[in-house]
Write a protein that holds these residues in place. Sequence first.
Motif, PDB file in Angstrom:
ATOM      1  N   LEU A 171       0.846  -1.202   0.000  1.00 33.89           N
ATOM      2  CA  LEU A 171       0.000   0.000   0.000  1.00 33.89           C
ATOM      3  C   LEU A 171       0.874   1.241   0.000  1.00 33.89           C
ATOM      4  CD1 LEU A 171      -2.815  -0.917   2.550  1.00 33.89           C
ATOM      5  CD2 LEU A 171      -2.702  -1.341   0.103  1.00 33.89           C
ATOM      6  N   ALA A 172       1.918   1.205   0.824  1.00 31.18           N
ATOM      7  CA  ALA A 172       2.813   2.363   0.890  1.00 31.18           C
ATOM      8  C   ALA A 172       3.623   2.465  -0.393  1.00 31.18           C
ATOM      9  CB  ALA A 172       3.734   2.216   2.092  1.00 31.18           C
ATOM     10  N   MET A 173       4.019   1.302  -0.932  1.00 30.79           N
ATOM     11  CA  MET A 173       4.904   1.312  -2.096  1.00 30.79           C
ATOM     12  C   MET A 173       4.184   1.766  -3.368  1.00 30.79           C
ATOM     13  SD  MET A 173       7.236  -1.841  -3.390  1.00 30.79           S
ATOM     14  CE  MET A 173       7.050  -2.786  -1.926  1.00 30.79           C
ATOM     15  N   LEU A 174       2.942   1.315  -3.530  1.00 30.75           N
ATOM     16  CA  LEU A 174       2.240   1.559  -4.800  1.00 30.75           C
ATOM     17  C   LEU A 174       1.215   2.690  -4.724  1.00 30.75           C
ATOM     18  CD1 LEU A 174       1.588  -2.164  -5.836  1.00 30.75           C
ATOM     19  CD2 LEU A 174       3.542  -0.737  -6.409  1.00 30.75           C
ATOM     20  N   GLU A 175       0.824   3.087  -3.510  1.00 32.20           N
ATOM     21  CA  GLU A 175      -0.228   4.087  -3.323  1.00 32.20           C
ATOM     22  C   GLU A 175      -1.388   3.841  -4.287  1.00 32.20           C
ATOM     23  OE1 GLU A 175       1.674   7.902  -3.500  1.00 32.20           O
ATOM     24  OE2 GLU A 175       2.691   7.565  -1.597  1.00 32.20           O
ATOM     25  N   PRO A 176      -1.987   2.667  -4.212  1.00 23.34           N
ATOM     26  CA  PRO A 176      -2.975   2.269  -5.227  1.00 23.34           C
ATOM     27  C   PRO A 176      -4.288   3.038  -5.115  1.00 23.34           C
ATOM     28  CG  PRO A 176      -2.961   0.685  -3.443  1.00 23.34           C
ATOM     29  CD  PRO A 176      -1.852   1.652  -3.151  1.00 23.34           C
ATOM     30  N   GLU A 177      -4.917   3.253  -6.254  1.00 23.71           N
ATOM     31  CA  GLU A 177      -6.261   3.835  -6.263  1.00 23.71           C
ATOM     32  C   GLU A 177      -7.268   2.810  -5.745  1.00 23.71           C
ATOM     33  OE1 GLU A 177      -4.114   4.226  -8.705  1.00 23.71           O
ATOM     34  OE2 GLU A 177      -4.013   6.374  -9.111  1.00 23.71           O
ATOM     35  N   VAL A 178      -6.947   1.513  -5.973  1.00 28.09           N
ATOM     36  CA  VAL A 178      -7.876   0.444  -5.611  1.00 28.09           C
ATOM     37  C   VAL A 178      -7.119  -0.675  -4.907  1.00 28.09           C
ATOM     38  CG1 VAL A 178      -9.567  -1.215  -6.505  1.00 28.09           C
ATOM     39  CG2 VAL A 178      -9.232   0.945  -7.709  1.00 28.09           C
TER      40      VAL A 178
END
Length: 399
Positions: free
Chosen positions: A318-325
């Motif tokens: 989550l921290a690495m990709l900062e995903p929208e979903v």
Amino acid sequence: MTPPDIRSSFSAPRPDMTKPRIGRVLVVDDDEPMRKVCARILAHEGWEVVQAPDGRTAIGAVLGSTEPFDCVVSDVHMPEVDGFQLIATVRRHDEELPVLLMTGDPSLDGAVKAIDNGAVSYLTKPFEPETLIAGVARAARQHGVARMRRRADSYALKLMAERSELEARFERALSTVWMAFQPIVQLSTKTVFAYEALLRCDEESLKRPDLLIATAERLDRIHDLGRTVRAAVAKASVSAPRDALIFVNVHGLELTDEEMFSGGSPLAEIASRVVLEITERIGLDPTTSAEQMSALRKLGYRIAVDDLGAGYAALGALAMLEPEVVKLDMSLIRGIERHPTKRRVVGAISILCRELGSRVIAEGVETKAELDAVCAAGIDLVQGYLYAKPTRGFASVAL
Ligand code: C2E
Ligand code: MG
Ligand code: MG
């Protein structure tokens, strides 16, 4: 630390001889009934299981064994040497041996600590036998991908041991690739929010997408398969409902293909409608991942973390990709109405995602009871057989 004499303190249940032996797994728990149940479940699947009643014995088993283990399943809370200390010692001996921690602590803190300490995954007690089986299979697969793939998929891949035969089958698969699409439903608006594109082909022996992908990995053909998938999705998208997004699974190695980052590629043409699903299966490199995500977003793509909670996708993603979903793995959803711990984990992750600005999808919802529990956790986006199975076209859903 001198390894203790382990010969008398652990026992190995006989694996089910009717199934091919998959590999070796070490089960560590001071709770004897729990340890025995886990050992029996895994032995029944075809694993050779070694049991250890405490962390010291487990360390002795790992360091003293002539035959390597493929996976360790360990309780967290044990007297003297706990699960975290066990991981630390195991890591000094073998950097990659996967360790799955079992914990009764369903908190986010517990999960984060387990993963930060080097656990490949954590299982919250109580869990279903399937969760243990899937967790061990996935973890072991991660460990020495090629070796385990040969074993775990041996019933299929053994038949095609000859590389040339495998290549011929792969070529046939590649030339018959088509995409199935499964709706992702938005409950609040009663609309189809998106469709996930899922790989299919007409080569009989490689019909399962995981086998086809494993074969592409083995033949070093992931770029070819990825390009074929992305082109097939772009082609099929002309008949997709305009207001629905399209989710596309991306293999970690596709991120090393320059075509993925080319504005002229077929998928880039529809990038604003596409959400790329990433898992950590191959192991994302934190230094390059951020740059890669930024390059993909510049092309117009959005990013999703797939299978969160399955062991592939750690919270670190989550921290690495900062995903929208964020897509919650179906192992968290299965039977959620009967598992307070699953509900708490799903509820906590859903709050965390909301705070981070990511939308959450519950994957693999099969029953009304699972749907109700998922709704109660504040999740508005749902994918699963309850609504529709993947199909050749863009199925509409009666909502
Ligand atoms: P995934 O991306 O997590 O996809 C979800 C899988 O769950 C799909 O299996 C889907 O058919 C299945 N599924 C959906 N709803 C339910 C449900 O309610 N119950 C159950 N039991 N299963 C459900 P599928 O199509 O066999 O794909 C398996 C995996 O293969 C995918 O998992 C993904 O990791 C990989 N895969 C599939 N297509 C592609 C692709 O085009 N590219 C790449 N790189 N990987 C793909
Ligand atoms: Mg997916
Ligand atoms: Mg998934």
